[in-house]
Write a protein that holds these residues in place. Sequence first.
Motif, PDB file in Angstrom:
ATOM      1  N   ARG A 124       0.610  -1.388   0.099  1.00 57.44           N
ATOM      2  CA  ARG A 124      -0.028   0.058  -0.044  1.00 57.44           C
ATOM      3  C   ARG A 124       0.866   1.143  -0.002  1.00 57.44           C
ATOM      4  NH1 ARG A 124      -3.061   3.721  -0.786  1.00 57.44           N
ATOM      5  NH2 ARG A 124      -4.999   4.126   0.365  1.00 57.44           N
ATOM      6  N   ASN A 125       0.838   1.830  -1.241  1.00 55.15           N
ATOM      7  CA  ASN A 125       1.799   3.117  -1.228  1.00 55.15           C
ATOM      8  C   ASN A 125       1.527   4.242  -0.215  1.00 55.15           C
ATOM      9  OD1 ASN A 125       3.509   1.574  -2.887  1.00 55.15           O
ATOM     10  ND2 ASN A 125       2.028   2.470  -4.881  1.00 55.15           N
ATOM     11  N   HIS A 126       2.097   4.634   0.384  1.00 52.98           N
ATOM     12  CA  HIS A 126       2.011   6.073   1.157  1.00 52.98           C
ATOM     13  C   HIS A 126       2.353   7.393   0.428  1.00 52.98           C
ATOM     14  CE1 HIS A 126       1.805   4.013   5.338  1.00 52.98           C
ATOM     15  NE2 HIS A 126       1.212   3.191   4.524  1.00 52.98           N
ATOM     16  N   TYR A 127       3.423   7.439  -0.331  1.00 49.49           N
ATOM     17  CA  TYR A 127       3.772   8.544  -0.931  1.00 49.49           C
ATOM     18  C   TYR A 127       4.288   8.075  -2.370  1.00 49.49           C
ATOM     19  CZ  TYR A 127       4.029  11.416   3.349  1.00 49.49           C
ATOM     20  OH  TYR A 127       3.406  11.987   4.364  1.00 49.49           O
ATOM     21  N   LEU A 128       4.040   8.941  -3.306  1.00 51.89           N
ATOM     22  CA  LEU A 128       4.458   8.937  -4.912  1.00 51.89           C
ATOM     23  C   LEU A 128       5.396  10.260  -4.990  1.00 51.89           C
ATOM     24  CD1 LEU A 128       4.377   8.111  -7.709  1.00 51.89           C
ATOM     25  CD2 LEU A 128       2.429   9.350  -8.071  1.00 51.89           C
ATOM     26  N   SER A 129       6.532   9.785  -5.620  1.00 55.04           N
ATOM     27  CA  SER A 129       7.527  10.679  -6.060  1.00 55.04           C
ATOM     28  C   SER A 129       7.262  11.291  -7.523  1.00 55.04           C
ATOM     29  CB  SER A 129       9.075  10.025  -5.941  1.00 55.04           C
ATOM     30  OG  SER A 129       9.910  10.992  -6.463  1.00 55.04           O
ATOM     31  N   LEU A 130       7.310  12.481  -7.556  1.00 50.62           N
ATOM     32  CA  LEU A 130       7.280  13.127  -9.185  1.00 50.62           C
ATOM     33  C   LEU A 130       8.653  13.662  -9.272  1.00 50.62           C
ATOM     34  CD1 LEU A 130       3.713  14.698  -8.818  1.00 50.62           C
ATOM     35  CD2 LEU A 130       4.300  12.504  -9.783  1.00 50.62           C
ATOM     36  N   ASP A 131       9.073  13.128 -10.273  1.00 49.44           N
ATOM     37  CA  ASP A 131      10.476  13.627 -10.733  1.00 49.44           C
ATOM     38  C   ASP A 131      10.452  14.355 -12.109  1.00 49.44           C
ATOM     39  OD1 ASP A 131      12.060  12.937  -8.161  1.00 49.44           O
ATOM     40  OD2 ASP A 131      10.864  11.111  -8.765  1.00 49.44           O
ATOM     41  N   PRO A 132      11.450  15.333 -12.651  1.00 48.87           N
ATOM     42  CA  PRO A 132      11.424  15.666 -14.119  1.00 48.87           C
ATOM     43  C   PRO A 132      11.814  14.507 -14.964  1.00 48.87           C
ATOM     44  CG  PRO A 132      12.756  17.149 -12.451  1.00 48.87           C
ATOM     45  CD  PRO A 132      12.407  15.967 -11.484  1.00 48.87           C
ATOM     46  N   TYR A 133      12.890  13.566 -14.553  1.00 49.43           N
ATOM     47  CA  TYR A 133      12.852  12.389 -15.698  1.00 49.43           C
ATOM     48  C   TYR A 133      11.915  11.686 -16.214  1.00 49.43           C
ATOM     49  CZ  TYR A 133      11.571   8.429 -12.663  1.00 49.43           C
ATOM     50  OH  TYR A 133      10.991   7.714 -11.768  1.00 49.43           O
ATOM     51  N   MET A 134      10.417  11.859 -15.535  1.00 47.18           N
ATOM     52  CA  MET A 134       9.462  11.381 -15.991  1.00 47.18           C
ATOM     53  C   MET A 134       9.002  12.046 -17.494  1.00 47.18           C
ATOM     54  SD  MET A 134       7.265  11.260 -12.630  1.00 47.18           S
ATOM     55  CE  MET A 134       7.862   9.995 -11.287  1.00 47.18           C
ATOM     56  N   ARG A 135       9.220  13.339 -17.618  1.00 50.58           N
ATOM     57  CA  ARG A 135       8.949  13.851 -18.832  1.00 50.58           C
ATOM     58  C   ARG A 135       9.581  13.249 -20.005  1.00 50.58           C
ATOM     59  NH1 ARG A 135       7.386  14.724 -22.986  1.00 50.58           N
ATOM     60  NH2 ARG A 135       6.920  16.958 -23.706  1.00 50.58           N
ATOM     61  N   GLY A 136      10.873  12.794 -19.871  1.00 54.85           N
ATOM     62  CA  GLY A 136      11.541  12.313 -21.035  1.00 54.85           C
ATOM     63  C   GLY A 136      11.014  10.898 -21.294  1.00 54.85           C
ATOM     64  N   ARG A 137      10.528  10.230 -20.330  1.00 55.73           N
ATOM     65  CA  ARG A 137      10.036   8.863 -20.382  1.00 55.73           C
ATOM     66  C   ARG A 137       8.654   8.933 -21.145  1.00 55.73           C
ATOM     67  NH1 ARG A 137      12.943   5.432 -16.629  1.00 55.73           N
ATOM     68  NH2 ARG A 137      11.621   3.453 -17.379  1.00 55.73           N
ATOM     69  N   MET A 138       7.912   9.842 -21.007  1.00 54.28           N
ATOM     70  CA  MET A 138       6.598   9.942 -21.827  1.00 54.28           C
ATOM     71  C   MET A 138       6.804  10.199 -23.620  1.00 54.28           C
ATOM     72  SD  MET A 138       4.669  12.853 -19.152  1.00 54.28           S
ATOM     73  CE  MET A 138       3.003  12.530 -19.852  1.00 54.28           C
ATOM     74  N   GLU A 139       8.291  10.487 -23.907  1.00 52.39           N
ATOM     75  CA  GLU A 139       8.219  10.431 -25.245  1.00 52.39           C
ATOM     76  C   GLU A 139       8.714   9.073 -25.770  1.00 52.39           C
ATOM     77  OE1 GLU A 139       8.313  13.409 -27.079  1.00 52.39           O
ATOM     78  OE2 GLU A 139       8.097  14.586 -25.483  1.00 52.39           O
ATOM     79  N   ASP A 140       8.437   9.113 -27.214  1.00 57.03           N
ATOM     80  CA  ASP A 140       8.751   7.738 -27.754  1.00 57.03           C
ATOM     81  C   ASP A 140      10.170   8.192 -28.804  1.00 57.03           C
ATOM     82  OD1 ASP A 140       8.914   5.304 -29.010  1.00 57.03           O
ATOM     83  OD2 ASP A 140       7.307   5.437 -30.350  1.00 57.03           O
ATOM     84  N   ALA A 193      13.709   2.619 -21.845  1.00 53.08           N
ATOM     85  CA  ALA A 193      12.610   2.380 -22.738  1.00 53.08           C
ATOM     86  C   ALA A 193      11.541   3.360 -22.314  1.00 53.08           C
ATOM     87  CB  ALA A 193      11.972   1.281 -22.787  1.00 53.08           C
ATOM     88  N   PRO A 194      10.748   4.039 -23.350  1.00 58.26           N
ATOM     89  CA  PRO A 194       9.779   4.920 -23.114  1.00 58.26           C
ATOM     90  C   PRO A 194       8.816   4.334 -22.347  1.00 58.26           C
ATOM     91  CG  PRO A 194      10.410   4.548 -25.674  1.00 58.26           C
ATOM     92  CD  PRO A 194      10.953   3.558 -24.835  1.00 58.26           C
ATOM     93  N   GLN A 195       7.849   5.214 -21.508  1.00 61.57           N
ATOM     94  CA  GLN A 195       6.576   4.463 -20.937  1.00 61.57           C
ATOM     95  C   GLN A 195       5.643   4.133 -21.894  1.00 61.57           C
ATOM     96  OE1 GLN A 195       5.392   4.778 -17.616  1.00 61.57           O
ATOM     97  NE2 GLN A 195       3.825   3.913 -18.296  1.00 61.57           N
ATOM     98  N   VAL A 196       4.883   3.274 -21.538  1.00 62.73           N
ATOM     99  CA  VAL A 196       4.180   2.335 -22.519  1.00 62.73           C
ATOM    100  C   VAL A 196       2.758   3.100 -22.351  1.00 62.73           C
ATOM    101  CG1 VAL A 196       2.872   0.302 -23.265  1.00 62.73           C
ATOM    102  CG2 VAL A 196       5.471   0.137 -22.529  1.00 62.73           C
ATOM    103  N   ILE A 197       2.037   3.038 -23.442  1.00 60.08           N
ATOM    104  CA  ILE A 197       0.830   3.842 -23.286  1.00 60.08           C
ATOM    105  C   ILE A 197      -0.122   2.980 -22.867  1.00 60.08           C
ATOM    106  CG2 ILE A 197      -1.285   4.654 -24.815  1.00 60.08           C
ATOM    107  CD1 ILE A 197       0.826   6.629 -25.169  1.00 60.08           C
ATOM    108  N   GLY A 198      -1.153   3.384 -22.097  1.00 61.02           N
ATOM    109  CA  GLY A 198      -1.943   2.462 -21.367  1.00 61.02           C
ATOM    110  C   GLY A 198      -1.489   1.666 -20.104  1.00 61.02           C
TER     111      GLY A 198
END
Length: 331
Positions: free
Chosen positions: A40-56, A62-67
Amino acid sequence: MSTFKQIVLASRPKGAVVAGNFRLEDAPVPSLADGQVLVRNHYLSLDPYMRGRMEDAKSYSAPQVIGEVMIGGTVGEVVESKNPKFAVGDKVVGMLGWAEMGVSDGVMLRKVDTSHIPLSAYLGAVGMPGMTAWYGLTQIMQPKAGETIVVSAASGAVGSVVGQLAKLRGVRAVGIAGGPEKCAYVVNELGFDACIDYKAGNLIADLAAATPDGIDAIFENVGGEIFDACIARMNPFGRIALCGMIAGYNGEPMALNNVRTFLTMRLSLRGFIVAEHMDLWPEGLKELGTLVATGKLKFRESVAQGLASAPEAFIGLLKGKNFGKQLVKLV
């Protein structure tokens, strides 16, 4: 609880990230196989690297997979276990993504002690951001006592740790941040020697005044005109740890205008991904954990409430609206 909420990547951004790039879903609580644990997650981290992972695009991972559930670091509590290494009630840090719950095989899951260190700190100063700061400073910048370093995004989760670690090593630390409130925090709370407000419009003159003996090493998080201004102040054989280029994360082209300085000042520039240096994590985390537990390393958190707030908090992070480490509280 038979279901939990999770956020998946609905579409890839075209320019700036918008809330519509994400989708909030309900998912059934899964049954565990042997060797698995339910967290059961208590906290989620938000970080700038996630923006790059959203790109193909070709990158270090590897890029974040759609869905699929958005990638992200989490801390939480084991609520069910079929893995002998983890017991119900254990506090753990992992990469279970933008979700209220997650299943792990234990490989990327680490038990943590919250008796002297807050659980949330394992996503910041005693986690990946802290290790990023520690690695860039100690392995790439390698400043000697009396030298001057400059840290961009100095009030953020990574930059704030870089400056404090540098001060503990007898180094002059100059921060760059946006706005008088952040700069006051960097100097008065974190102990930097100076902080330049890049929004004040006097970047080059203010940087020169704060670095009268030039700059020996840079920890770069931003890129663009801030990076150019720092390069122009570098001393011979200066070292640059390239951690991020957040000014260009929405696809804007970014030029580097002072390239000739790399030759004339014989500079070295090295990009790095801290997850590729896990062999050094025990050493770094030991120092970071000790400093946080004894009150010698300060940190600040921006906390959004509830999983549904994650997209807007992430968009704000990319615009510099956060103050310190950006988290989402899930419990």
